[in-house]
Motif scaffolding. Structure first.
Motif, PDB file in Angstrom:
ATOM      1  N   CYS A   1      63.278  92.372  83.240  1.00  0.00           N
ATOM      2  CA  CYS A   1      62.464  91.849  84.159  1.00  0.00           C
ATOM      3  C   CYS A   1      62.932  90.288  84.431  1.00  0.00           C
ATOM      4  O   CYS A   1      63.137  89.823  85.385  1.00  0.00           O
ATOM      5  CB  CYS A   1      60.866  91.775  84.108  1.00  0.00           C
ATOM      6  SG  CYS A   1      60.216  93.413  84.302  1.00  0.00           S
TER       7      CYS A   1
ATOM      8  N   LYS B   1      66.541  90.319  86.088  1.00  0.00           N
ATOM      9  CA  LYS B   1      66.058  90.693  87.431  1.00  0.00           C
ATOM     10  C   LYS B   1      65.602  89.140  88.241  1.00  0.00           C
ATOM     11  O   LYS B   1      66.167  88.971  89.327  1.00  0.00           O
ATOM     12  CB  LYS B   1      65.339  91.722  87.798  1.00  0.00           C
ATOM     13  CG  LYS B   1      65.750  92.881  87.438  1.00  0.00           C
ATOM     14  CD  LYS B   1      66.990  93.521  88.345  1.00  0.00           C
ATOM     15  CE  LYS B   1      67.230  94.967  87.805  1.00  0.00           C
ATOM     16  NZ  LYS B   1      68.330  95.321  88.512  1.00  0.00           N
ATOM     17  N   ARG B   2      64.831  88.535  87.576  1.00  0.00           N
ATOM     18  CA  ARG B   2      64.103  87.491  87.915  1.00  0.00           C
ATOM     19  C   ARG B   2      65.197  86.290  88.504  1.00  0.00           C
ATOM     20  O   ARG B   2      65.210  85.563  89.338  1.00  0.00           O
ATOM     21  CB  ARG B   2      62.960  86.904  87.269  1.00  0.00           C
ATOM     22  CG  ARG B   2      62.514  85.668  87.923  1.00  0.00           C
ATOM     23  CD  ARG B   2      61.045  85.287  87.196  1.00  0.00           C
ATOM     24  NE  ARG B   2      60.208  86.349  86.973  1.00  0.00           N
ATOM     25  CZ  ARG B   2      59.108  85.853  86.306  1.00  0.00           C
ATOM     26  NH1 ARG B   2      58.947  84.541  85.532  1.00  0.00           N
ATOM     27  NH2 ARG B   2      58.068  86.806  86.029  1.00  0.00           N
TER      28      ARG B   2
ATOM     29  N   PHE C   1      59.264  94.602  92.319  1.00  0.00           N
ATOM     30  CA  PHE C   1      58.662  95.179  91.038  1.00  0.00           C
ATOM     31  C   PHE C   1      59.450  96.808  90.892  1.00  0.00           C
ATOM     32  O   PHE C   1      59.653  97.154  89.940  1.00  0.00           O
ATOM     33  CB  PHE C   1      57.288  95.495  91.119  1.00  0.00           C
ATOM     34  CG  PHE C   1      56.586  96.329  90.106  1.00  0.00           C
ATOM     35  CD1 PHE C   1      56.674  96.127  88.733  1.00  0.00           C
ATOM     36  CD2 PHE C   1      56.079  97.567  90.433  1.00  0.00           C
ATOM     37  CE1 PHE C   1      56.180  97.062  87.950  1.00  0.00           C
ATOM     38  CE2 PHE C   1      55.473  98.548  89.733  1.00  0.00           C
ATOM     39  CZ  PHE C   1      55.637  98.066  88.280  1.00  0.00           C
TER      40      PHE C   1
ATOM     41  N   CYS D   1      62.808  96.564  89.338  1.00  0.00           N
ATOM     42  CA  CYS D   1      62.712  96.355  87.993  1.00  0.00           C
ATOM     43  C   CYS D   1      62.266  97.627  87.301  1.00  0.00           C
ATOM     44  O   CYS D   1      62.771  97.763  86.150  1.00  0.00           O
ATOM     45  CB  CYS D   1      61.598  95.152  87.914  1.00  0.00           C
ATOM     46  SG  CYS D   1      61.235  94.784  86.034  1.00  0.00           S
TER      47      CYS D   1
ATOM     48  N   GLN E   1      56.885  90.406  85.937  1.00  0.00           N
ATOM     49  CA  GLN E   1      57.534  89.957  87.163  1.00  0.00           C
ATOM     50  C   GLN E   1      57.018  89.121  87.947  1.00  0.00           C
ATOM     51  O   GLN E   1      57.707  88.046  88.653  1.00  0.00           O
ATOM     52  CB  GLN E   1      57.763  91.609  87.806  1.00  0.00           C
ATOM     53  CG  GLN E   1      59.085  91.337  88.942  1.00  0.00           C
ATOM     54  CD  GLN E   1      60.511  90.846  88.469  1.00  0.00           C
ATOM     55  OE1 GLN E   1      60.697  91.149  87.169  1.00  0.00           O
ATOM     56  NE2 GLN E   1      61.171  90.372  89.143  1.00  0.00           N
TER      57      GLN E   1
END
Length: 72
Positions: free
Chosen positions: A46, A49-50, A58, A61, A19
């Motif tokens: 991850c 999400k990014r 974090f 995630c 992440q």
């Protein structure tokens, strides 16, 4: 061939490193199929999400990673 270091790392720490951009799946290889499946799922979560959330943390995630620890 260069020397290798075999180690074990928790899914949450691995997620944090991915992440934060310190590590990517191309930097290492999994030694068994179960680990490969877990890393694949972790990366999907991850990286999604990014890409989709600029303020992802974090903790956000890893909320989605709790099932990874259930396999232990």
């Amino acid at each position: 061939m260069s020397q290798r270091i075999n180690l074990s790392i928790s899914p949450h720490k691995l997620a944090q490193l991915i992440q934060d951009g310190h590590l990517c799946a191309a930097d290492f290889r999994c030694l068994d199929s179960q680990s490969k499946q877990q890393v694949w799922q972790l990366c999907l979560i991850c990286y999604q999400k990014r890409i989709t959330c600029q303020q992802c943390t974090f903790s956000t995630c890893t909320k989605n990673l709790t099932y990874l620890d259930a396999d232990k």
